[in-house]
Design an enzyme around this catalytic site. Structure first.
Site, short mmCIF file in Angstrom:
data_model
loop_
_atom_site.label_atom_id
_atom_site.label_comp_id
_atom_site.label_asym_id
_atom_site.label_seq_id
_atom_site.Cartn_x
_atom_site.Cartn_y
_atom_site.Cartn_z
N CYS A 194 -10.83 18.04 -18.04
CA CYS A 194 -9.45 17.53 -18.05
C CYS A 194 -9.24 16.73 -19.33
O CYS A 194 -10.06 15.88 -19.69
CB CYS A 194 -9.20 16.65 -16.81
SG CYS A 194 -7.58 15.87 -16.79
N CYS A 240 -10.34 9.44 -12.67
CA CYS A 240 -11.60 10.09 -12.29
C CYS A 240 -12.76 9.50 -13.09
O CYS A 240 -13.36 10.17 -13.93
CB CYS A 240 -11.52 11.60 -12.53
SG CYS A 240 -10.26 12.45 -11.57
N CYS A 253 -2.66 17.83 -12.46
CA CYS A 253 -3.79 16.96 -12.17
C CYS A 253 -4.82 17.72 -11.36
O CYS A 253 -4.49 18.35 -10.35
CB CYS A 253 -3.31 15.72 -11.40
SG CYS A 253 -4.65 14.63 -10.89
N PHE A 263 -5.69 -1.19 13.58
CA PHE A 263 -5.22 -0.67 12.28
C PHE A 263 -4.99 0.84 12.42
O PHE A 263 -5.47 1.63 11.63
CB PHE A 263 -6.23 -0.97 11.17
CG PHE A 263 -6.66 -2.41 11.08
CD1 PHE A 263 -5.92 -3.33 10.36
CD2 PHE A 263 -7.80 -2.84 11.74
CE1 PHE A 263 -6.32 -4.66 10.28
CE2 PHE A 263 -8.21 -4.17 11.67
CZ PHE A 263 -7.46 -5.08 10.94
N ASN A 286 0.06 -8.29 13.86
CA ASN A 286 -0.68 -8.62 12.64
C ASN A 286 -2.10 -9.01 13.04
O ASN A 286 -2.33 -10.09 13.58
CB ASN A 286 0.00 -9.76 11.89
CG ASN A 286 -0.64 -10.02 10.53
OD1 ASN A 286 -1.75 -9.55 10.24
ND2 ASN A 286 0.05 -10.76 9.69
N CYS A 325 -13.48 1.26 3.72
CA CYS A 325 -13.36 1.78 2.36
C CYS A 325 -13.85 0.76 1.35
O CYS A 325 -13.75 0.98 0.13
CB CYS A 325 -11.91 2.18 2.05
SG CYS A 325 -10.74 0.81 2.18
#
Length: 452
Positions: free
Chosen positions: A82, A91, A168, A314, A362, A409
């Protein structure tokens, strides 16, 4: 007599270049090398590669180094595919074979958990690989009109500079196919100077596009957009400022999302075969294949049944909640975003999932006195953002929930939350990793906890 002080010129320590050879990768995909008792981390360096580097910082026995010249390259180094790799920053690990990068992230997680918890994680029970390109079904592009010409693109890494993107590698074919055509149309509109972002969602139904504007769309622009959306069968929406007729605040302006073309029901993602209706701006897991594997693993761990009561914290639109309810369990999905909760409730009702209940709360603030929190639960699944879930974790510990499945994550936040669980009688019985974002520094992990 006056004495004048003449400051001495500051002495600068010029860092000296030296050579090092990387022996492994760390959690962020950096090469790791040891020289003279100092462990160096170097971006862009692969195991077995040798490079001439300059140290940019050294604290104690840990240093950061920058490559000035690559001397010996690994046969696993990926060739650039790319032209934007050194510009957009999207990336950063494109030079690493995706499986090698995933191995480095797994080893990094194991080291992190051993260091923070004293827990030695065995090989993952689940490893979900992903194709390196064409996997991203949702994205947001910035818009900028310079010298009368509109461009769409990503922000340059650690900068506000816009890198123009016509195609992309990581986006799906359907998004790439419409990108240049849409940019050409937007460049012809009067609103192009008031366009902030363009969002795409390649759903399992139609392709969704959302334009975020700082002024109300003109009638002429609206007709041009509608004609374009109908030609390419898009679900097209705009987000624009709106002044309520009745407001407690003077000159209050709110942002309102408005559907221009297509139908709401044409935008949906599938989770374990269940349609989850959404909008282009809704949060969905961007990697469809990885999400399917993740959902299947969670169902296998939880083993939902009509006798079980399960919490999904969540929960978003119900990515896990609805498949759990489909198997008969009573499940409570909790999230702070009221719009998503309203959509999830409507979706559950429309599809006949009477045991799925969605509640707005919340989870980072006081929620423990709400009605849903008073019950007894057989299991809980939680998928928080990057900040983790310290308050929710303490709630689950106090409720003595016997089985907890935590998706994360952010390895650092995950390790912090795990300390609370381990210190309160929970044990990691299973774990896994998902390559949700190939070619990036991110890693998605899943940990299963049971009470001792």
């Amino acid at each position: 007599m006056v004495n004048f002080y003449t400051p001495q010129p500051k002495q600068t320590n010029t860092a000296k270049a030296f050579e090092l050879t990387a022996h492994s990768l760390d959690l962020l995909g950096r090469g790791v090398a040891s020289v003279d008792g100092i462990t160096y981390f170097c971006e862009g360096l692969l195991p077995t590669e040798r490079a001439r580097v300059i140290p940019t910082s050294i604290k104690g026995k840990v240093g950061i180094a920058k490559i000035t010249k690559l001397l010996i390259a690994s046969d696993k180094r990926q060739k650039p595919d790319c032209d934007l790799l050194q510009k957009c920053g999207g990336c950063p690990l494109a030079h690493i074979d995706k499986d090698l990068a995933l191995e480095g992230k797994i080893a990094g997680l194991q080291r992190l958990f051993y260091k923070n918890l004293g827990v030695k994680l065995d090989s993952p029970d689940l490893i979900v690989h992903s194709k390196a390109v064409g996997y991203r079904r949702a994205c947001r592009l910035s818009a900028r009109a310079d010298h009368g010409r509109l461009s769409l693109g990503f922000r340059e890494e650690k900068s506000h500079t816009l890198v123009k993107v016509d195609h992309c590698q990581v986006l799906t074919e359907r998004i790439n196919a419409i990108l240049s055509k849409l940019c050409f149309l937007l460049d012809s509109l009067s609103c192009k100077h008031k366009l902030g972002h363009v969002e795409f969602l390649d759903s399992d139904g139609a392709l969704g596009v959302l334009l975020r504007l700082t002024q109300v769309l003109s009638a002429q622009d609206e007709q041009a957009l509608i004609a374009f959306a109908q030609k390419y069968k898009l679900v097209l929406s705009v987000s624009e400022p709106f002044k309520p007729k009745i407001s407690l605040k003077k000159d209050e302006v709110v942002i309102k999302e408005r559907l221009l073309s297509g139908r709401d029901e044409d935008l949906f993602v599938l989770s374990q075969g269940i349609k989850i209706f959404c909008s282009t701006s809704s949060f969905v897991q961007i990697n469809k294949e990885v999400n399917n594997s993740l959902g299947a693993f969670i169902l296998d761990v939880l083993k939902p049944s009509p006798q079980k009561r399960i919490l999904d914290l969540f929960c978003g639109l119900g990515n896990f909640t609805l498949p759990i309810a489909k198997q008969g369990a009573t499940v409570y999905g909790i999230d702070i975003v009221r719009d998503m909760i309203a959509r999830a409730n409507a979706n559950a009702k429309a599809q006949g999932f009477s045991t799925a209940h969605f509640i707005a709360a919340n989870l980072d603030e006081s929620f423990e006195n709400q009605t849903f929190a008073q019950g007894v639960f057989d299991a809980a699944v939680l998928d928080p953002g990057r900040q983790g879930a310290p308050r929710a974790i303490k709630f689950l510990i106090n409720k003595k929930v016997p089985l907890i499945v935590m998706i994360s994550c952010n390895p650092q936040a995950s390790a912090r939350d795990c300390i609370e669980l381990v210190n309160n009688g929970y044990k990691i019985t299973s774990w896994g990793v998902m390559d949700m974002f190939p070619r990036t520094k991110h890693i998605e992990s899943i940990l299963v906890f049971s009470r001792s």
